[in-house]
Design a protein around this motif. Structure first.
Motif, PDB file in Angstrom:
ATOM      1  N   SER A 108       0.847  -1.192   0.000  1.00 22.38           N
ATOM      2  CA  SER A 108       0.000   0.000   0.000  1.00 22.38           C
ATOM      3  C   SER A 108       0.888   1.249   0.000  1.00 22.38           C
ATOM      4  N   ASP A 109       0.727   2.152   0.961  1.00 24.97           N
ATOM      5  CA  ASP A 109       1.530   3.366   1.052  1.00 24.97           C
ATOM      6  C   ASP A 109       2.666   3.249   2.059  1.00 24.97           C
ATOM      7  N   TYR A 110       3.015   2.029   2.458  1.00 26.69           N
ATOM      8  CA  TYR A 110       3.983   1.820   3.533  1.00 26.69           C
ATOM      9  C   TYR A 110       5.221   1.089   3.028  1.00 26.69           C
ATOM     10  N   ASN A 111       6.340   1.386   3.679  1.00 23.69           N
ATOM     11  CA  ASN A 111       7.595   0.714   3.383  1.00 23.69           C
ATOM     12  C   ASN A 111       8.327   0.455   4.693  1.00 23.69           C
ATOM     13  N   ILE A 112       8.803  -0.769   4.877  1.00 18.92           N
ATOM     14  CA  ILE A 112       9.528  -1.151   6.087  1.00 18.92           C
ATOM     15  C   ILE A 112      10.919  -1.607   5.680  1.00 18.92           C
ATOM     16  N   TRP A 160       5.586   5.977   5.808  1.00 18.62           N
ATOM     17  CA  TRP A 160       4.255   6.138   5.218  1.00 18.62           C
ATOM     18  C   TRP A 160       4.342   7.226   4.165  1.00 18.62           C
ATOM     19  N   ASN A 161       4.060   6.867   2.910  1.00 14.36           N
ATOM     20  CA  ASN A 161       4.058   7.806   1.793  1.00 14.36           C
ATOM     21  C   ASN A 161       2.615   8.132   1.410  1.00 14.36           C
ATOM     22  N   HIS A 162       2.313   9.410   1.339  1.00 13.40           N
ATOM     23  CA  HIS A 162       0.940   9.821   1.049  1.00 13.40           C
ATOM     24  C   HIS A 162       0.934  10.870  -0.058  1.00 13.40           C
ATOM     25  N   GLU A 163       0.162  10.620  -1.103  1.00 10.19           N
ATOM     26  CA  GLU A 163      -0.007  11.576  -2.188  1.00 10.19           C
ATOM     27  C   GLU A 163      -1.208  12.457  -1.871  1.00 10.19           C
ATOM     28  N   ILE A 164      -0.930  13.701  -1.467  1.00  8.84           N
ATOM     29  CA  ILE A 164      -1.993  14.617  -1.078  1.00  8.84           C
ATOM     30  C   ILE A 164      -2.818  15.017  -2.293  1.00  8.84           C
ATOM     31  N   ASN A 165      -2.139  15.331  -3.395  1.00 10.65           N
ATOM     32  CA  ASN A 165      -2.790  15.576  -4.673  1.00 10.65           C
ATOM     33  C   ASN A 165      -1.785  15.261  -5.776  1.00 10.65           C
ATOM     34  N   ASP A 166      -2.078  15.672  -7.011  1.00 11.17           N
ATOM     35  CA  ASP A 166      -1.206  15.322  -8.138  1.00 11.17           C
ATOM     36  C   ASP A 166       0.192  15.923  -8.024  1.00 11.17           C
ATOM     37  N   GLU A 167       0.361  16.966  -7.223  1.00  9.09           N
ATOM     38  CA  GLU A 167       1.646  17.658  -7.151  1.00  9.09           C
ATOM     39  C   GLU A 167       2.253  17.700  -5.750  1.00  9.09           C
ATOM     40  N   LEU A 168       1.545  17.234  -4.746  1.00  9.00           N
ATOM     41  CA  LEU A 168       2.007  17.383  -3.369  1.00  9.00           C
ATOM     42  C   LEU A 168       2.097  16.025  -2.687  1.00  9.00           C
ATOM     43  N   TYR A 169       3.257  15.756  -2.076  1.00 14.57           N
ATOM     44  CA  TYR A 169       3.517  14.463  -1.449  1.00 14.57           C
ATOM     45  C   TYR A 169       3.972  14.677  -0.002  1.00 14.57           C
ATOM     46  N   PHE A 170       3.618  13.715   0.841  1.00 13.53           N
ATOM     47  CA  PHE A 170       4.041  13.766   2.244  1.00 13.53           C
ATOM     48  C   PHE A 170       4.510  12.387   2.666  1.00 13.53           C
ATOM     49  N   ASN A 171       5.627  12.344   3.409  1.00 15.50           N
ATOM     50  CA  ASN A 171       6.044  11.081   3.989  1.00 15.50           C
ATOM     51  C   ASN A 171       6.554  11.308   5.403  1.00 15.50           C
ATOM     52  N   VAL A 172       6.351  10.310   6.230  1.00 16.96           N
ATOM     53  CA  VAL A 172       6.829  10.354   7.611  1.00 16.96           C
ATOM     54  C   VAL A 172       7.443   9.001   7.935  1.00 16.96           C
ATOM     55  N   SER A 173       8.583   9.026   8.628  1.00 16.40           N
ATOM     56  CA  SER A 173       9.330   7.800   8.856  1.00 16.40           C
ATOM     57  C   SER A 173       9.884   7.752  10.276  1.00 16.40           C
ATOM     58  N   PRO A 174       9.237   7.003  11.185  1.00 19.22           N
ATOM     59  CA  PRO A 174       9.853   6.748  12.493  1.00 19.22           C
ATOM     60  C   PRO A 174      10.908   5.652  12.366  1.00 19.22           C
ATOM     61  N   TYR A 175      11.918   5.682  13.223  1.00 20.85           N
ATOM     62  CA  TYR A 175      12.959   4.669  13.173  1.00 20.85           C
ATOM     63  C   TYR A 175      13.525   4.436  14.567  1.00 20.85           C
ATOM     64  N   VAL A 176      14.110   3.258  14.751  1.00 20.71           N
ATOM     65  CA  VAL A 176      14.737   2.908  16.022  1.00 20.71           C
ATOM     66  C   VAL A 176      15.996   2.116  15.727  1.00 20.71           C
TER      67      VAL A 176
END
Length: 350
Positions: A108-112, A160-176
Motif C-alpha cells: 500500500s503506502d507503507y515501506n519497512i 508512510w508515503n501519502h499523495e496529497i494531490n497530483d503535485e504534493l507528497y508527504f512522507n513520515v518515517s519513524p525509526y529505532v
C-alpha cells in the motif's frame, strides 16, 4: 526543463540517488550502480580543515576521494534488498565502509526496512556521498559535520508515503536503532561512541518545486576519547537533535537552507544557485554556534560535462570566531583562525 530541475525532481521524490541511464541492469531483478568523487584541494592554513577530510596548506589530491558501489535486488513487487559499500574520504581503499545493507518490504503506502540504514537527518542524507546528486562540491560542513560524520545506524524504519494531490507528497518515517559502536578519528584523537539507544522521526513535504523537511533524533551514548598516550571514558549522556531543511525551485533559481539544533548545536546555512544550461553558479553562507563558533562564505560553480559527470570549482572563506576551533579539527597551529580554501572536484555516477 533544465538539468538542475531534473535533478531536483529526482531528489524530491526520493526515487533514487542515481540517474536511470547510469544504472547497470544485470537482470530484470538485479542492478548495480556506483558513484565517485575526487578533488584537488588546498587551504592557506596549516591547521587541518573539516572532520574526515583534513585539508591543509599542502595541495591534497585525496582529501575528498570517495567511491561507492550499490547493488539492488527486487525479489518481487513488494520485497527488495539493497547494499551500498563506500570508500569514504577518511577510509583507505583496502577498508571501505558498509554504509547500508537492508531488506525492504512495501505494501500500500507503507515501506519497512531492517538492517544497516542511512541516518535520516538532513536534506542530502540519503545521497550524502553521491557528489553528483547535489550542487556544491561538499555538503555544508557546519551542518553535515555537526555529528562528526556519523551517517548510518543499525535498526528498523517504517515509512508512510501519502499523495496529497497530483503535485504534493508527504512522507513520515519513524525509526529505532540497536546498540552499536561508531569510531571517528579527529587527529590526533579517536572518539568511540557506544550508542545505547537511538530513535527518531523524519518527515518531508514535497512537490515538483520544493521540499520541506523536519527531523528529530534522540541518542543515548557513552564516549571514549583516546590517543597513543591516554584513554578517557565519559559517562552515558543523551542528545536530542532537531533539524529543519527546505529547498525551493523558482524557474532556474534554487534556494536551500538547513538548521540543526541541540544543546551543543545551533548551526545553519543558506545557499542560492542559478542554472544556465550546463553551468550553475552558487553562493553559500553558514554559521556554527554553541560548542563551536564559526562562519563561512562559499562561492563556486558546477559544470555538467554530461548527465553522469560534473565538475565543481570553489573558493571558501572560513573564520573560527573568538579563537574557537570552528571547522578546524584542532587548535590553529599558526594562531590564524581563518582560512581560504580552494577546491576543484570531479563527480560521477555509473
Amino acid at each position: 526543463m533544465s538539468i538542475l530541475n531534473n535533478c531536483f525532481i529526482v531528489a524530491t521524490l526520493s526515487i533514487t540517488a542515481f540517474s536511470s541511464n547510469a544504472r547497470i541492469d544485470l537482470s530484470d531483478n538485479i542492478s548495480i550502480s556506483g558513484f565517485g568523487s575526487t578533488s584537488i584541494a588546498q587551504s592557506n592554513n596549516k591547521t587541518p580543515l573539516y572532520v574526515n577530510r583534513e585539508i591543509t596548506d599542502e595541495v591534497c589530491y585525496d582529501c575528498d576521494t570517495t567511491f561507492g558501489v550499490q547493488g539492488d535486488i527486487n525479489f518481487s513487487d513488494n520485497f527488495n534488498a539493497s547494499i551500498q559499500v563506500v570508500k569514504r574520504p577518511q577510509d583507505d581503499w583496502s577498508s571501505p565502509e558498509l554504509e547500508w545493507a537492508y531488506l525492504g518490504y512495501s505494501f500500500s503506502d507503507y515501506n519497512i526496512k531492517a538492517g544497516r540504514l542511512r541516518l535520516p537527518l538532513f536534506l542530502s542524507s540519503e545521497f550524502y556521498y553521491v557528489g553528483q546528486a547535489y550542487t556544491p562540491a561538499r555538503p555544508t560542513q557546519e551542518v553535515y559535520s555537526s555529528i562528526l560524520g556519523i551517517t548510518s545506524y543499525q535498526g528498523l524504519s517504517a515509512t508512510w508515503n501519502h499523495e496529497i494531490n497530483d503535485e504534493l507528497y508527504f512522507n513520515v518515517s519513524p525509526y529505532v536503532g540497536l546498540p552499536s559502536k561508531e569510531t571517528v578519528e579527529v587527529d590526533p584523537l579517536e572518539y568511540e561512541f557506544d550508542v545505547k539507544k537511538i530513535a527518531g522521526l523524519y518527515s518531508e513535504l514535497s512537490s515538483f518545486d520544493f521540499r520541506l523537511m523536519l527531523s528529530y533524533a534522540h541518542v543515548k551514548y557513552a564516549t571514549t576519547i583516546s590517543n597513543s598516550l591516554f584513554s578517557i571514558d565519559y559517562p552515558t549522556d543523551k542528545l536530542n537533535l532537531y533539524t529543519l531543511g527546505t529547498e525551493y525551485n523558482i524557474e532556474n533559481w534554487l534556494i536551500t537552507a538547513e538548521l540543526v539544533m541541540s544543546d551543543m548545536h545551533f548551526n545553519w546555512y543558506s545557499s542560492l544557485s542559478y542554472n544556465i544550461g550546463k553551468f550553475t553558479p552558487y553562493v553559500t553562507y553558514a554559521e556554527s554556534h554553541k560548542t563551536q563558533k564559526n562562519y563561512s562564505m562559499l562561492l563556486g560553480f558546477r559544470y555538467d560535462l554530461m548527465t553522469t559527470v560534473s565538475l565543481n570549482a570553489e573558493v571558501q572563506y572560513t573564520n573560527a570566531q573568538d579563537h574557537d576551533d570552528g571547522q578546524f579539527i584542532s587548535d590553529p597551529v599558526t594562531g590564524d583562525t581563518d582560512a581560504l580554501l580552494h577546491t576543484l572536484m570531479l563527480n560521477f555516477i555509473f
